[in-house]
Design a protein around this motif. Structure first.
Motif, PDB file in Angstrom:
ATOM      1  N   GLU A  44      -5.550  -7.147  -8.298  1.00 48.42           N
ATOM      2  CA  GLU A  44      -6.455  -6.837  -7.182  1.00 48.42           C
ATOM      3  C   GLU A  44      -5.711  -6.861  -5.853  1.00 48.42           C
ATOM      4  OE1 GLU A  44     -10.844  -7.777  -5.420  1.00 48.42           O
ATOM      5  OE2 GLU A  44     -10.348  -8.175  -7.495  1.00 48.42           O
ATOM      6  N   LEU A  45      -4.831  -7.824  -5.678  1.00 46.93           N
ATOM      7  CA  LEU A  45      -4.034  -7.884  -4.448  1.00 46.93           C
ATOM      8  C   LEU A  45      -3.168  -6.636  -4.319  1.00 46.93           C
ATOM      9  CD1 LEU A  45      -3.073  -9.399  -1.926  1.00 46.93           C
ATOM     10  CD2 LEU A  45      -1.389 -10.563  -3.385  1.00 46.93           C
ATOM     11  N   ARG A  46      -2.526  -6.244  -5.410  1.00 47.76           N
ATOM     12  CA  ARG A  46      -1.678  -5.054  -5.388  1.00 47.76           C
ATOM     13  C   ARG A  46      -2.481  -3.816  -4.972  1.00 47.76           C
ATOM     14  NH1 ARG A  46      -0.374  -4.663 -10.464  1.00 47.76           N
ATOM     15  NH2 ARG A  46       1.343  -6.129 -10.288  1.00 47.76           N
ATOM     16  N   THR A  47      -3.673  -3.674  -5.535  1.00 45.92           N
ATOM     17  CA  THR A  47      -4.533  -2.531  -5.219  1.00 45.92           C
ATOM     18  C   THR A  47      -4.946  -2.535  -3.751  1.00 45.92           C
ATOM     19  OG1 THR A  47      -5.348  -2.463  -7.483  1.00 45.92           O
ATOM     20  CG2 THR A  47      -6.710  -1.406  -5.809  1.00 45.92           C
ATOM     21  N   ARG A  62      -1.897   0.006   2.937  1.00 45.90           N
ATOM     22  CA  ARG A  62      -0.640   0.669   3.334  1.00 45.90           C
ATOM     23  C   ARG A  62      -0.855   2.172   3.509  1.00 45.90           C
ATOM     24  NH1 ARG A  62       4.388  -1.234  -0.260  1.00 45.90           N
ATOM     25  NH2 ARG A  62       5.566  -0.534   1.539  1.00 45.90           N
ATOM     26  N   ARG A  63      -1.603   2.780   2.609  1.00 47.76           N
ATOM     27  CA  ARG A  63      -1.892   4.210   2.737  1.00 47.76           C
ATOM     28  C   ARG A  63      -2.731   4.497   3.978  1.00 47.76           C
ATOM     29  NH1 ARG A  63      -2.926   3.616  -2.771  1.00 47.76           N
ATOM     30  NH2 ARG A  63      -5.170   3.766  -2.388  1.00 47.76           N
ATOM     31  N   GLN A  64      -3.726   3.668   4.230  1.00 45.57           N
ATOM     32  CA  GLN A  64      -4.570   3.848   5.417  1.00 45.57           C
ATOM     33  C   GLN A  64      -3.750   3.703   6.697  1.00 45.57           C
ATOM     34  OE1 GLN A  64      -7.552   0.849   4.811  1.00 45.57           O
ATOM     35  NE2 GLN A  64      -8.770   2.128   3.440  1.00 45.57           N
ATOM     36  N   LEU A  65      -2.871   2.735   6.705  1.00 47.45           N
ATOM     37  CA  LEU A  65      -2.028   2.513   7.877  1.00 47.45           C
ATOM     38  C   LEU A  65      -1.081   3.684   8.092  1.00 47.45           C
ATOM     39  CD1 LEU A  65      -1.220   0.545  10.136  1.00 47.45           C
ATOM     40  CD2 LEU A  65       0.350  -0.538   8.516  1.00 47.45           C
ATOM     41  N   LEU A  89       2.923  -5.923   4.863  1.00 48.99           N
ATOM     42  CA  LEU A  89       2.317  -5.283   3.692  1.00 48.99           C
ATOM     43  C   LEU A  89       3.372  -5.003   2.626  1.00 48.99           C
ATOM     44  CD1 LEU A  89      -0.240  -2.933   5.449  1.00 48.99           C
ATOM     45  CD2 LEU A  89      -0.789  -4.782   3.835  1.00 48.99           C
ATOM     46  N   ALA A  90       4.556  -4.608   3.049  1.00 48.75           N
ATOM     47  CA  ALA A  90       5.654  -4.400   2.096  1.00 48.75           C
ATOM     48  C   ALA A  90       6.022  -5.718   1.420  1.00 48.75           C
ATOM     49  CB  ALA A  90       6.861  -3.798   2.806  1.00 48.75           C
ATOM     50  N   SER A  91       6.003  -6.792   2.184  1.00 50.17           N
ATOM     51  CA  SER A  91       6.291  -8.109   1.624  1.00 50.17           C
ATOM     52  C   SER A  91       5.238  -8.520   0.602  1.00 50.17           C
ATOM     53  CB  SER A  91       6.360  -9.133   2.765  1.00 50.17           C
ATOM     54  OG  SER A  91       6.580 -10.418   2.267  1.00 50.17           O
ATOM     55  N   LEU A  92       3.963  -8.292   0.924  1.00 49.41           N
ATOM     56  CA  LEU A  92       2.891  -8.592  -0.032  1.00 49.41           C
ATOM     57  C   LEU A  92       3.031  -7.755  -1.296  1.00 49.41           C
ATOM     58  CD1 LEU A  92      -0.331  -8.957   2.163  1.00 49.41           C
ATOM     59  CD2 LEU A  92       0.866 -10.752   0.909  1.00 49.41           C
ATOM     60  N   ALA A  93       3.353  -6.489  -1.123  1.00 49.86           N
ATOM     61  CA  ALA A  93       3.535  -5.609  -2.284  1.00 49.86           C
ATOM     62  C   ALA A  93       4.663  -6.124  -3.173  1.00 49.86           C
ATOM     63  CB  ALA A  93       3.813  -4.182  -1.829  1.00 49.86           C
ATOM     64  N   ALA A  94       5.746  -6.583  -2.565  1.00 49.88           N
ATOM     65  CA  ALA A  94       6.865  -7.121  -3.337  1.00 49.88           C
ATOM     66  C   ALA A  94       6.459  -8.389  -4.086  1.00 49.88           C
ATOM     67  CB  ALA A  94       8.047  -7.409  -2.415  1.00 49.88           C
ATOM     68  N   ASP A 102     -10.439  -6.061   2.496  1.00 48.81           N
ATOM     69  CA  ASP A 102     -10.118  -6.049   1.065  1.00 48.81           C
ATOM     70  C   ASP A 102      -8.881  -6.890   0.761  1.00 48.81           C
ATOM     71  OD1 ASP A 102     -12.293  -4.397   0.639  1.00 48.81           O
ATOM     72  OD2 ASP A 102     -11.093  -2.568   0.411  1.00 48.81           O
ATOM     73  N   VAL A 103      -7.864  -6.798   1.620  1.00 51.21           N
ATOM     74  CA  VAL A 103      -6.652  -7.606   1.432  1.00 51.21           C
ATOM     75  C   VAL A 103      -6.998  -9.084   1.596  1.00 51.21           C
ATOM     76  CG1 VAL A 103      -4.363  -8.159   2.358  1.00 51.21           C
ATOM     77  CG2 VAL A 103      -5.040  -5.775   2.064  1.00 51.21           C
ATOM     78  N   ARG A 104      -7.784  -9.410   2.608  1.00 52.54           N
ATOM     79  CA  ARG A 104      -8.183 -10.799   2.819  1.00 52.54           C
ATOM     80  C   ARG A 104      -8.925 -11.341   1.600  1.00 52.54           C
ATOM     81  NH1 ARG A 104     -12.664 -10.853   5.963  1.00 52.54           N
ATOM     82  NH2 ARG A 104     -13.837 -11.574   4.183  1.00 52.54           N
TER      83      ARG A 104
END
Length: 109
Positions: free
Chosen positions: A21-24, A30-33, A50-55, A90-92
């Motif tokens: 869910e976090l990845r999604t 990231r796409r919206q930004l 966001l890149a750090s969270l994705a990693a 959603d990220v929160r």
């Protein structure tokens, strides 16, 4: 979207559904930004975090203090951009699935 910590992955992959869910949520924000036509001073900070969270979602179980720190930085960087408010929410929500780092767990809303 997953709403309960007790849910199991459907695919049988063994992946933690909270990580999925976090990845999604991170991918969507990231796409919206990236699609946002306006530039703002802290956009690079949001992109980096966001890149750090994705990693973190690639390695499995993210470190909760790091998740929370990234969330705060992202919120500070894009919090006033109303077009991104849903994605940020959603990220929160996905970060909150990991609970409190002191072992208190999630508190229902």
């Amino acid at each position: 979207m997953l709403r309960s910590l007790g849910q199991r992955p459907v695919t049988g992959s063994g992946e933690d559904p909270r990580v999925a869910e976090l990845r999604t949520a991170v991918s969507r924000l990231r796409r919206q930004l990236a699609a946002l036509p306006a530039e703002f001073p802290d956009k690079a900070i949001a992109e980096d975090e966001l890149a750090s969270l994705a990693a973190m979602t690639v390695t499995g179980a993210p470190e909760i203090p790091r998740l929370q720190r990234s969330l705060l930085l992202i919120a500070g960087a894009i919090g006033s951009v109303s077009a991104l408010s849903r994605g940020l929410s959603d990220v929160r929500n996905a970060v909150e699935l990991f609970g409190d780092q002191r072992g208190q767990g999630n508190t229902p809303r």
